[in-house]
Design a protein around this motif. Structure first.
Motif: not given
Length: 389
Positions: A64-67, A349-356, A369-372, A382-385
């Motif tokens: 299971p994923d942790e988040v 963003q109410n779930i933030f697990v990446g980078s700014y 939120q960015r993921f590398f 990349f995600i923007a709300l």
């Protein structure tokens, strides 16, 4: 091991935002898959715990994923395997080759070129258009059938550069109990957070991963208008809608850049926009040919979708904008355009697990939120709300 290269003009542009060592590590990571292969649990049909138990019966290492409470992952050995070379060769297009490299079977539509005298049962080597060997397997059909048929399996892959079990053969897949989807893509729908009475629009919906997830989060209620511009893409979406048992999605063939013109009655509570992009963050990839001019053209294209999104949203409606690329032109600068020129407001963003996001003038990069690939062990993303104000 493959080494991914970007065009020099694209590299020069990226070095305005990232140092050379960062870029080298990023490119190195793009050539190999993440160590976790994610599945989204279709909670309309099964619980996460039950799906894990069923998949473990096949000997799969599923966790299971942790988040994310509707996500599970399978461990992937991302050390490349040696692939045999046979007498016969089939050339697959880039997209098909990148799937086959992970252990997927090769289907007829993905074939670019093939030897003339292949017979069913022959062992064949599959290569990409650049000549990179990606897999080896047994031909299901011969050359004549490859030439005459438009669909179906051409090669049953037996050894691939990387190996993820062929999940499409499982009963759990056929019964629509899960959907294979990257971690950031699963997160994207959670951030939009639709309710069961919302009117939702997915502007570029095929193949349906996010649209069907939104339906799942809505309890299969409300309505989701799922647009894409070609009949072929919509047919692919419909296949997933049927497999997953979704009832609240209305698939429509249309160019979403003109929704506000051609569907003036359409007013949405929430919009998901994952537009065509340079896909520079997709992994594993075999090679990359896009240039800076391609990226700049795509950024202008993406802005056209944002104009339509703003027009069809109700006042205070919510938009999530996402891409599977890493260029600021398609990410931060497109969001800046949405804020400065269209009137959107960035939200946290109410779930933030990446980078700014990347700091640029005019927007708060800490709301992005960015993921590398080399930092988060995911695709580049990349995600923007945003809210219509």
């Amino acid at each position: 091991m493959l080494r991914i290269k970007y065009s020099q003009d694209l590299l020069n542009d990226l070095m305005r935002y990232f140092n050379p060592a960062f870029i080298r590590r990023m490119l190195h990571s793009l050539a190999v898959p993440p160590s976790r292969y994610y599945l989204r649990v279709n909670t309309l049909r099964i619980s996460r715990e039950e799906l894990i138990a069923r998949l473990r019966r096949y000997g799969l290492k599923v966790f299971p994923d942790e988040v994310l409470k509707d996500a599970v992952y399978i461990r992937v050995n991302n050390v490349p395997q040696e692939v045999p070379v046979s007498k016969y060769t089939i050339v697959a297009d880039k997209h098909a080759a990148e799937s086959v490299m992970m252990g997927a079977n090769l289907y007829i539509p993905g074939i670019v070129k093939f030897d003339k005298d292949i017979s069913p049962g022959d062992y064949v080597t599959i290569i990409d258009p650049k000549g990179n060997v990606v897999a080896w397997g047994r031909a299901v059909v011969g050359s004549d059938e490859i030439r005459s048929k438009q669909k179906g399996i051409a090669v049953k892959v037996m050894i691939s550069r990387y190996r993820v079990v062929s999940l499409r053969d499982l009963d759990e897949y056929k019964k629509g109990l899960f959907y294979a989807q990257s971690y950031p893509a699963i997160l994207t729908s959670h951030l939009l957070d639709p309710s069961s009475d919302d009117i939702v629009v997915d502007m570029c919906a095929s193949p349906g991963g996010k649209a069907t997830h939104l339906a799942q989060l809505m309890g299969n209620k409300g309505i989701i208008y799922a647009f894409d511009k070609s009949q072929g893409k919509i047919e692919r979406l419909k296949e997933n809608v049927i497999r997953l048992g979704i009832k609240c999605i209305k698939p429509i063939v249309h160019d979403s850049r003109y929704l506000h013109i051609d569907y003036p009655w359409l007013k949405a509570d929430k919009v998901l926009l994952d537009p065509p992009c340079s896909a520079l963050g997709v992994r594993p990839k075999l090679y990359e040919e896009k240039t800076l001019s391609d990226v700049l053209a795509l950024a202008e294209y993406q802005k056209q979708f944002l104009k339509a999104a703003y027009a069809i949203l109700k006042r205070d409606g919510i938009l999530v904008y996402s891409t599977c690329t890493m260029t600021p032109h398609e990410n931060e600068y497109v969001v800046k355009y949405a804020v400065r020129n269209l009137g959107f407001k960035l939200l946290s963003q109410n779930i933030f697990v990446g980078s700014y996001g990347i700091p640029i003038n005019g927007i708060d990069h800490e709301l992005l939120q960015r993921f590398f690939p080399h930092l988060h062990d995911t695709p580049g993303y990349f995600i923007a709300l945003l809210r219509k104000s």
